[in-house]
Design an enzyme around this catalytic site. Structure first.
Site, short mmCIF file in Angstrom:
data_model
loop_
_atom_site.label_atom_id
_atom_site.label_comp_id
_atom_site.label_asym_id
_atom_site.label_seq_id
_atom_site.Cartn_x
_atom_site.Cartn_y
_atom_site.Cartn_z
CB ALA A 94 -0.92 0.00 1.21
N GLY A 144 0.35 -5.68 0.56
CA GLY A 144 -0.59 -5.80 -0.54
C GLY A 144 0.03 -6.35 -1.81
CD GLU A 168 -2.88 -8.61 1.74
OE1 GLU A 168 -3.61 -9.01 2.68
OE2 GLU A 168 -2.75 -7.40 1.45
CD GLU A 199 0.28 -6.52 5.66
OE1 GLU A 199 -0.10 -6.41 4.49
OE2 GLU A 199 1.06 -7.44 6.05
#
Length: 361
Positions: A158, A203, A206, A226
């Site tokens: 992110a 992310g 992911e 995270e």
């Protein structure tokens, strides 16, 4: 009847196919399967030509496009941070599409603009796969070429600078959109391959996990950090990672936030294929090219399968993997097998096998 099923009966009107049909017509004793293939072709050829025109008009209305010498068409529009390259209608190149993350100055960090582009490109690709199953048989997700001397990056996760300016409500809405975008990639009907060329964190990892397969090199570094930022993975990481490596190992990686590189990532099941350091060059460029080349080679190998067979194989695996009882899972396989039986692809493969030729799907 599904649109994909209908296309299965009708696509593949290539020059080589017509030539083989003419040769079969000259034979005195045609096998039953050849006669069935010829009859199927004559019944639906006109319908398929119309469907192909509709697919072209649909893509043209959603975005601009440009052709390249490699047999690809680049779809324009959007913010320019995610590019989609699809095979040209001529069929000159491999039936592989490429989804390119193109925000190198920010290490492909996912902000609002990149997310909007990702959503747009995924919708465009899903529409094309539905309208023309033979044109795209596999997707490769990769990073654009970094500047010389820059660190190798797939996606750094992110955009935390942008996230810092968001309210709680905005942050939650953004993460929800991101989760849905990755789910849409996972649900694409064609097999997907992530070319993990460098850092794939948060992310970014992911996104790679949302793909069916992951190919990496010795510059690949994956992780979900995270908890080091006092949050948890929110775009599927807590659910996809245990499915990849098991619950205990997923807890280890998420609780510690540690990064895993290269061959170790392969050994842990975080990567599916590993291409090493390739030519051993310095910097990011040679490493990225090696990862992308390996992913493209895998995608082209996959793309030699029957278009509908690939889609239904993926559907059978995805739908049956979460079922506890084997009887229920086998029922899913049976349903998918029944859908592939009446397709023209299957008849073409049998006919080509009998003639010792490559099938023309």
């Amino acid at each position: 009847i599904s649109l994909a099923h209908a296309h299965g009966e009708g696509h593949g009107e290539g020059h080589g196919q017509r030539a083989r049909t003419e040769r079969r017509g000259m034979a005195q004793q045609q096998q039953l399967v050849r006669a069935m293939a010829a009859a199927s072709r004559s019944l639906v050829a006109g319908w398929w030509r119309g469907a192909s025109c509709n697919a072209t008009r649909s893509l043209s209305s959603s975005s601009s496009s440009s052709s390249s010498s490699s047999g690809e068409v680049r779809l324009g529009g959007g913010n320019g941070e995610v590019n989609l390259y699809v095979p040209s209608e001529s069929g000159a190149g491999p039936a592989v599409a490429r989804l390119e993350l193109d925000r190198p100055a920010k290490r492909n960090a996912i902000g609002r603009a990149l997310l909007s582009d990702l959503e747009l490109r995924t919708r465009e690709l899903a529409a094309l796969c539905a309208e023309d199953p033979a044109r795209v048989r596999c997707l490769v997700v990769h990073a654009s070429e970094p500047k010389e001397g820059a660190a190798a990056v797939f996606c750094a996760g992110a955009d935390l600078k942008e996230r810092k300016s968001m309210s709680e409500e905005e942050a939650l809405a953004f993460v929800t959109r991101l989760r849905d975008a990755f789910l849409a990639i996972q649900r694409l009907p064609v097999p997907t391959v992530a070319a993990v060329s460098g850092l794939a964190l948060g992310g970014g990892f992911e996104l790679a996990m949302a793909c069916d397969l992951r190919v990496g090199c010795d510059k690949a570094v994956v992780g979900l950090p995270e908890t080091r930022l006092a949050i948890i993975p929110g775009a599927g990481g807590t659910q996809r990672l245990p499915r990849l490596v098991g619950v205990a190992r997923a807890k280890d990686l998420i609780f510690t936030g540690r990064r895993v590189a290269g061959k170790d990532a392969l050994d842990m099941g975080l990567l599916d294929r590993y291409c090493g350091g390739g030519d051993g060059g310095e910097g990011a460029g040679p490493m990225r090219t090696t990862a992308l080349a390996a992913a493209m080679a895998l995608a082209e190998e996959i793309g030699r399968g029957g278009p509908l067979a690939l889609q239904l194989a993926k559907e059978a695996i995805e739908s049956g993997a979460g079922l506890e009882r084997m009887e229920e899972a086998l029922a899913v396989e049976d349903a998918c097998y029944r859908r592939i039986l009446p397709t023209k692809d299957r008849l073409e493969a049998l006919a080509a096998f009998a003639e010792k030729m490559t099938p023309d799907f």
